[in-house]
Every structure is written in structure tokens, then in C-alpha cells.
Design a protein around this motif. Structure first.
Motif, short mmCIF file in Angstrom:
data_model
loop_
_atom_site.label_atom_id
_atom_site.label_comp_id
_atom_site.label_asym_id
_atom_site.label_seq_id
_atom_site.Cartn_x
_atom_site.Cartn_y
_atom_site.Cartn_z
N SER A 9 0.83 -1.20 0.00
CA SER A 9 0.00 0.00 0.00
C SER A 9 0.86 1.25 0.00
O SER A 9 0.57 2.23 -0.70
N ARG A 10 1.94 1.23 0.79
CA ARG A 10 2.84 2.38 0.85
C ARG A 10 3.52 2.61 -0.50
O ARG A 10 3.62 3.74 -0.98
N GLN A 11 3.95 1.54 -1.16
CA GLN A 11 4.59 1.66 -2.47
C GLN A 11 3.59 2.20 -3.50
O GLN A 11 3.94 3.03 -4.36
N THR A 12 2.34 1.73 -3.40
CA THR A 12 1.30 2.22 -4.33
C THR A 12 1.11 3.72 -4.17
O THR A 12 1.00 4.46 -5.15
N SER A 13 1.09 4.18 -2.93
CA SER A 13 0.92 5.61 -2.67
C SER A 13 2.08 6.41 -3.25
O SER A 13 1.88 7.50 -3.82
N GLU A 14 3.29 5.90 -3.16
CA GLU A 14 4.47 6.60 -3.69
C GLU A 14 4.40 6.70 -5.20
O GLU A 14 4.71 7.74 -5.80
N VAL A 15 3.95 5.59 -5.85
CA VAL A 15 3.81 5.60 -7.31
C VAL A 15 2.73 6.58 -7.73
O VAL A 15 2.88 7.32 -8.71
N LEU A 16 1.63 6.63 -6.99
CA LEU A 16 0.55 7.55 -7.31
C LEU A 16 1.01 9.00 -7.25
O LEU A 16 0.62 9.83 -8.08
N VAL A 17 1.81 9.33 -6.26
CA VAL A 17 2.33 10.69 -6.13
C VAL A 17 3.16 11.05 -7.36
O VAL A 17 3.06 12.15 -7.92
N GLU A 18 3.98 10.10 -7.84
CA GLU A 18 4.83 10.36 -9.00
C GLU A 18 4.00 10.50 -10.28
O GLU A 18 4.24 11.38 -11.11
N ILE A 19 3.00 9.63 -10.43
CA ILE A 19 2.13 9.73 -11.61
C ILE A 19 1.36 11.05 -11.60
O ILE A 19 1.20 11.70 -12.64
N GLU A 20 0.91 11.46 -10.44
CA GLU A 20 0.19 12.73 -10.32
C GLU A 20 1.09 13.90 -10.73
O GLU A 20 0.65 14.84 -11.40
N ARG A 21 2.35 13.83 -10.35
CA ARG A 21 3.31 14.88 -10.72
C ARG A 21 3.46 14.95 -12.24
O ARG A 21 3.47 16.03 -12.84
N ILE A 22 3.55 13.77 -12.87
CA ILE A 22 3.69 13.71 -14.33
C ILE A 22 2.44 14.26 -15.02
O ILE A 22 2.52 15.00 -16.00
#
Length: 208
Positions: free
Chosen positions: A187-200
Motif C-alpha cells: 500500500s505504501r509503495q502504491t501511494s508513492e507511485v501515485l504521487v509520481e504519476i500525479e506529478r507527471i
């Protein structure tokens, strides 16, 4: 005196090298000036319309070239007369069946009559359409990411509850606790990926 030394000759040469098609007609609806780019854009022989011809004959020529019925040609002529009476500039797009788009501008003259300009804007309109579609897809992706974010948050809550239950069970809950910790990590890794995708996504929206 050469043609270049005459104002009318200079104007004709300038008209030939303009990117725009241009037609000028006077208050009597007589064509004063037309460049060859108009015939190229509408695909009719340049000799079919010349200075001195009427606005009606020009519209008839264009209408036949692009497949307008007689009623449509009459409506276009009527539009010109209405626009002249309003005294306002107009700009509109003409769409062809093959996807080509012409931007047509109408500018009334103080002395009567008007200036018409024609520009092939197919490339520009296609780029705009692609950009608009990209914006829509980016916004849709943003909504989906928000949903995934909520799922990740709910997963963390489930993992926390599982850890608490494992602690209550003591030794019997150790395997359960290990699974809960793994779920929390995912879940924590998913949240980190989501933050990066949102930035893109935000960067893409700013560019568009």
C-alpha cells in the motif's frame, strides 16, 4: 516602366506570394481583386473568376467547386449581404469531407464592399483537437488515480486492523501479522507511485 514600378503591379505580385487567399469586392458587389491562392484552396481554374466579375458569380464558382447546391450558394450570397448591413467582421471555419479546414474571414470596408481572406488551418485545428483530447484523457486519468489512492488508503486500514488482530492472537497470529505487514508495504509503495504519476500528469497539463 516595368510592372514592378506600377502600384497595381506591385499589389498583384504581393497577392501572389501571400499565404492567404484573398478576395476584395466593392459596394456594387464587383470583384476588385482576387489572388490565385483562392482558386488553389477551392480547387477551381483560376480563370473562372477574375476582377470585374460579380460576387454572385464568384460564390457560384466556389459553390460548384465544393459541391454546394443552388440553395446553399444563394444562402451564402445572402449571408454576405447581411454581414455588410451589420458592418461587423466575421470569422468561420469551412470543413471539407476529407478533413481539410479553411478559416474564412470577412471584413467590411468603410467605402462599402468587403475583404475576404482564406487560410488552410487544417494542421492547426488538428493539433488543437489532439491537445483537447489529451487534456480530457489526462483529467480522466487524474480521477482514476484518485480512486486508486482511496483504495490504497483503505488497504492500509485493513492491514492495520489485521495487525491488531494478529497481536491479539499472539503466537498463533504471527503468520497473519507477516501478511498484514506485506500488505501495508504494498500500500505504501502504491501511494508513492501515485504521487509520481500525479506529478507527471500535472506537468502534462501545464504543457498542454
Amino acid at each position: 516602366m516595368s510592372n514592378l514600378d506600377e502600384p497595381s503591379g506591385q499589389l498583384e505580385i504581393l497577392m501572389e506570394y501571400m499565404r492567404h487567399g484573398i478576395v476584395i469586392y466593392d459596394r456594387e458587389e464587383r470583384i476588385c481583386l482576387i489572388n490565385r491562392h483562392v482558386s488553389r484552396l477551392f480547387a477551381f481554374p483560376a480563370q473562372n473568376v477574375a476582377s470585374g466579375d460579380t460576387l454572385a458569380s464568384y460564390i457560384d464558382c466556389v459553390g460548384r467547386a465544393v459541391g454546394w447546391p443552388a440553395a446553399r450558394r444563394a444562402a451564402v450570397l445572402n449571408n454576405h449581404r447581411e454581414w455588410l448591413s451589420e458592418g461587423c467582421s466575421k470569422t468561420l471555419d469551412h470543413h471539407y469531407d476529407d478533413g481539410k479546414v479553411l478559416e474564412i474571414s470577412f471584413h467590411p470596408l468603410p467605402s462599402g464592399g468587403a475583404v475576404l481572406t482564406f487560410v488552410d488551418v487544417t494542421h492547426e485545428r488538428n493539433l488543437r483537437s489532439i491537445g483537447d483530447r489529451r487534456d480530457v484523457l489526462t483529467l480522466e486519468a487524474k480521477v482514476m488515480l484518485q480512486r486508486v489512492g482511496r483504495i490504497a488508503s483503505d488497504t492500509r486500514i485493513v492491514a492495520l486492523n489485521a495487525s491488531m488482530e494478529a497481536a491479539r492472537l499472539g503466537n498463533e497470529g504471527r503468520a497473519f501479522a507477516a501478511v498484514a505487514e506485506e500488505v501495508r508495504g504494498l500500500s505504501r509503495q502504491t501511494s508513492e507511485v501515485l504521487v509520481e504519476i500525479e506529478r507527471i500528469n500535472e506537468a502534462s497539463l501545464r504543457l498542454s
